[in-house]
Design a protein around this motif. Structure first.
Motif, short mmCIF file in Angstrom:
data_model
loop_
_atom_site.label_atom_id
_atom_site.label_comp_id
_atom_site.label_asym_id
_atom_site.label_seq_id
_atom_site.Cartn_x
_atom_site.Cartn_y
_atom_site.Cartn_z
N PRO A 193 0.57 -1.15 0.01
CA PRO A 193 0.23 -0.21 -0.24
C PRO A 193 0.90 1.43 0.23
O PRO A 193 0.48 2.44 -0.96
N LEU A 194 2.25 1.53 1.12
CA LEU A 194 3.22 2.41 1.06
C LEU A 194 3.27 2.54 -0.96
O LEU A 194 3.74 3.84 -1.12
N GLY A 195 4.42 1.31 -1.11
CA GLY A 195 4.18 1.86 -2.70
C GLY A 195 3.31 2.45 -3.99
O GLY A 195 3.64 3.27 -4.10
N GLN A 196 1.96 2.26 -3.19
CA GLN A 196 0.74 2.65 -4.54
C GLN A 196 0.87 4.15 -3.98
O GLN A 196 -0.32 4.42 -4.70
N LEU A 197 0.95 4.56 -2.91
CA LEU A 197 1.27 6.19 -2.60
C LEU A 197 2.56 6.93 -3.00
O LEU A 197 2.39 7.96 -3.58
N LEU A 198 3.78 6.00 -2.72
CA LEU A 198 4.82 6.98 -2.99
C LEU A 198 4.95 7.31 -4.85
O LEU A 198 5.30 7.74 -4.73
N ASP A 199 4.78 5.90 -5.30
CA ASP A 199 5.20 6.30 -6.89
C ASP A 199 4.23 7.43 -7.47
O ASP A 199 5.13 7.68 -8.40
N PRO A 200 3.01 6.72 -7.54
CA PRO A 200 2.63 8.11 -7.80
C PRO A 200 2.86 9.63 -7.11
O PRO A 200 2.45 10.17 -8.55
N ALA A 201 2.82 9.78 -6.12
CA ALA A 201 3.96 11.08 -5.63
C ALA A 201 4.52 11.50 -6.68
O ALA A 201 4.96 12.47 -6.47
N ALA A 202 5.64 10.62 -6.52
CA ALA A 202 7.20 11.51 -6.83
C ALA A 202 6.67 11.28 -8.26
O ALA A 202 7.51 12.40 -7.93
N ASP A 203 5.76 10.23 -9.13
CA ASP A 203 5.66 11.69 -10.24
C ASP A 203 4.25 12.57 -10.59
O ASP A 203 5.38 13.68 -11.10
N ARG A 204 3.88 13.21 -9.63
CA ARG A 204 3.31 14.47 -9.50
C ARG A 204 3.59 14.94 -8.78
O ARG A 204 4.60 16.31 -9.83
N LEU A 205 5.14 15.32 -8.18
CA LEU A 205 6.22 16.17 -7.91
C LEU A 205 6.46 16.63 -9.10
O LEU A 205 7.29 17.45 -9.05
N TYR A 206 7.18 15.91 -9.37
CA TYR A 206 8.63 15.98 -10.25
C TYR A 206 6.98 16.51 -11.58
O TYR A 206 7.77 17.00 -11.81
N ILE A 207 6.03 16.04 -12.13
CA ILE A 207 6.00 17.21 -12.96
C ILE A 207 4.94 18.43 -12.20
O ILE A 207 5.61 19.42 -13.00
N ALA A 208 4.70 18.93 -11.06
CA ALA A 208 5.21 20.01 -10.52
C ALA A 208 6.26 20.51 -10.40
O ALA A 208 5.72 21.98 -10.08
N ALA A 209 7.05 20.18 -9.96
CA ALA A 209 8.75 20.73 -10.30
C ALA A 209 8.62 21.52 -11.81
O ALA A 209 8.75 22.80 -11.64
N ALA A 210 8.33 20.60 -12.30
CA ALA A 210 9.32 20.75 -13.86
C ALA A 210 7.66 21.58 -14.33
O ALA A 210 8.40 23.10 -14.37
N LEU A 211 6.16 21.97 -13.90
CA LEU A 211 5.45 23.22 -14.16
C LEU A 211 6.18 24.47 -14.07
O LEU A 211 5.67 25.80 -14.14
N LEU A 212 5.89 24.15 -12.58
CA LEU A 212 6.64 25.34 -11.64
C LEU A 212 7.97 25.66 -12.43
O LEU A 212 7.91 27.41 -12.73
N ALA A 213 9.13 25.36 -12.25
CA ALA A 213 10.14 25.88 -13.40
C ALA A 213 9.92 26.85 -14.40
O ALA A 213 10.40 27.48 -14.72
#
Length: 204
Positions: free
Chosen positions: A76-96
């Motif tokens: 269950p933790l992996g099911q949260l961590l994996d999409p969280a990492a994707d979303r954070l990279y996308i958010a960081a890239a969009l901000l930059a």
């Protein structure tokens, strides 16, 4: 589409034990790379290193899912961590990219707005002790397309002949990814609304 299910209690592993699986350690390493990625884009603007880090993130994203299936270490933790990492990279890239005028503000607003709406829906689901819905095929396709679009946008921003050729391809991937991302968000919210609605009706 797989419906959201109530959270169980007896069969879940402890968080510490889940953290020590190979796929989850890879996901944690990906998460640790997010602030480095953002700093590379906004600090020294070392786009080459940021591009390389994004590629490594994409490879480990594929690898942790593959290893979770091969090693039977899905958690269950992996099911949260994996999409969280994707979303954070996308958010960081969009901000930059927004701060560097690589993408227009309305693209960032639409994608960030999608995350806020889905996040609020997930909080409502969590309050009723339901597990998050499984990632849909459309959601995976949206993330996959955007993770291709981001490095292409980065490369196409340079003033080179190669960048001129890549620019329309990067914009096309961005448009396709954004549409799929918004569509998947609408599907998640509808799925969550059905689960909450059934729970409310059942309690009534």
């Amino acid at each position: 589409m797989t419906e959201a299910q109530p959270v169980g209690t007896g069969s879940q592993q402890s968080v510490a034990r889940q953290l020590m699986t190979v796929p989850n350690l890879l996901s944690i390493a990906r998460l640790a790379g997010v602030p480095v990625f953002l700093w590379l884009l906004l600090g020294p603007q070392a786009d080459g290193w940021a591009f390389g880090l994004l590629i490594v993130s994409g490879i480990t994203d594929w690898l942790d899912g593959k290893l979770a299936r091969i090693l039977d270490q899905s958690t269950p933790l992996g099911q949260l961590l994996d999409p969280a990492a994707d979303r954070l990279y996308i958010a960081a890239a969009l901000l930059a990219f927004l701060l560097r005028d690589i993408v227009p503000w309305w693209v960032v607003l639409a994608l960030v707005g999608r995350e806020i709406v889905v996040g609020i829906a997930l909080l409502a689901l969590r309050r009723r002790r339901f597990a998050p819905p499984e990632v849909t095929y459309i959601g995976k396709a949206a993330t996959f397309t955007l993770m291709y679009a981001l490095p292409l946008l980065l490369v196409s921003h340079a003033e080179t002949p190669v960048a001129e050729v890549l620019r329309p391809i990067a914009y096309a991937f961005t448009a396709w990814g954004a549409v799929l991302y918004l569509w998947s968000g609408a599907l998640y919210v509808a799925q969550i609304a059905r689960a909450v609605g059934r729970d409310v009706a059942g309690r009534a």
